[in-house]
Design a protein around this motif. Structure first.
Motif, PDB file in Angstrom:
ATOM      1  N   ILE A 260     103.095 -20.117  -2.022  1.00 21.02           N
ATOM      2  CA  ILE A 260     101.916 -19.849  -2.281  1.00 21.02           C
ATOM      3  C   ILE A 260     101.408 -18.388  -1.798  1.00 21.02           C
TER       4      ILE A 260
ATOM      5  N   SER B  22      96.631 -14.632  -0.384  1.00 25.01           N
ATOM      6  CA  SER B  22      95.329 -14.777  -0.491  1.00 25.01           C
ATOM      7  C   SER B  22      94.963 -16.426  -0.461  1.00 25.01           C
ATOM      8  N   ARG B  23      95.864 -17.024  -1.149  1.00 29.35           N
ATOM      9  CA  ARG B  23      95.431 -18.600  -1.110  1.00 29.35           C
ATOM     10  C   ARG B  23      95.667 -19.166   0.605  1.00 29.35           C
ATOM     11  N   ALA B  24      96.715 -18.711   1.047  1.00 34.96           N
ATOM     12  CA  ALA B  24      96.929 -18.978   2.438  1.00 34.96           C
ATOM     13  C   ALA B  24      95.983 -18.769   3.292  1.00 34.96           C
ATOM     14  N   ARG B  25      95.096 -17.503   3.292  1.00 35.90           N
ATOM     15  CA  ARG B  25      94.147 -17.080   3.954  1.00 35.90           C
ATOM     16  C   ARG B  25      92.959 -18.003   3.834  1.00 35.90           C
ATOM     17  N   ALA B  26      92.527 -18.205   2.518  1.00 36.01           N
ATOM     18  CA  ALA B  26      91.561 -19.080   2.233  1.00 36.01           C
ATOM     19  C   ALA B  26      91.953 -20.299   2.815  1.00 36.01           C
ATOM     20  N   MET B  27      92.852 -21.083   2.806  1.00 32.50           N
ATOM     21  CA  MET B  27      93.261 -22.243   3.175  1.00 32.50           C
ATOM     22  C   MET B  27      92.994 -22.553   4.717  1.00 32.50           C
TER      23      MET B  27
ATOM     24  N   ASN C  82      89.919 -24.604   5.111  1.00 33.76           N
ATOM     25  CA  ASN C  82      90.632 -25.868   5.141  1.00 33.76           C
ATOM     26  C   ASN C  82      91.223 -26.431   6.338  1.00 33.76           C
TER      27      ASN C  82
ATOM     28  N   TYR D 151     101.344 -24.619   7.242  1.00 34.89           N
ATOM     29  CA  TYR D 151     102.304 -23.763   6.030  1.00 34.89           C
ATOM     30  C   TYR D 151     102.926 -22.854   6.804  1.00 34.89           C
TER      31      TYR D 151
END
Length: 120
Positions: A13, A16-21, A25, A105
């Motif tokens: 991933i 940016s997606r990792a930070r959002a997760m 989440n 992750y």
């Protein structure tokens, strides 16, 4: 290590997606690089457990590998380590770094991450 992770079928991933997760989440980022690299620079909110640990270049049994690494990777000279070895205590470091059962992750570098889950 990238090849091993890809063979295992784990999804890569973007940062940016990792930070959002992590923020929305409840995922935890685990940076698996050597500690000196982690200290120099790491992704926001990342914990560290070394998959490979820095090899002591001052130990006589490592002089050959250290000299070869210094010739091949001169940018590493003075940066904390010249070569790495597998960390026999990796799982213990993981358990110290993150909460058991958490969404996890891993990131072998600040530019990519891999999804997995700690067993609950």
């Amino acid at each position: 290590m990238q090849t091993e992770l890809a063979k295992s079928g784990l999804e890569q991933i973007a940062p940016s997606r990792a930070r959002a997760m992590a923020t929305s989440n409840g995922w935890t980022l685990l940076d698996v690089r050597p500690r000196s690299d982690y200290r120099e620079r790491h992704c926001w909110g990342a914990a560290n457990a070394q998959y490979y640990r820095a090899m002591d270049a001052r130990a006589p049994e490592n002089w050959g590998k250290a000299a070869l690494s210094a010739m091949m990777f001169p940018e590493r000279v003075g940066k904390g380590y010249l070569n790495v070895t597998e960390n026999e205590n990796f799982m213990e470091e993981v358990l110290e770094a993150v909460e058991w059962g958490c969404l996890l992750y891993t990131s072998p570098s600040p530019r990519d991450a891999t999804l997995s889950r700690m067993p609950s």
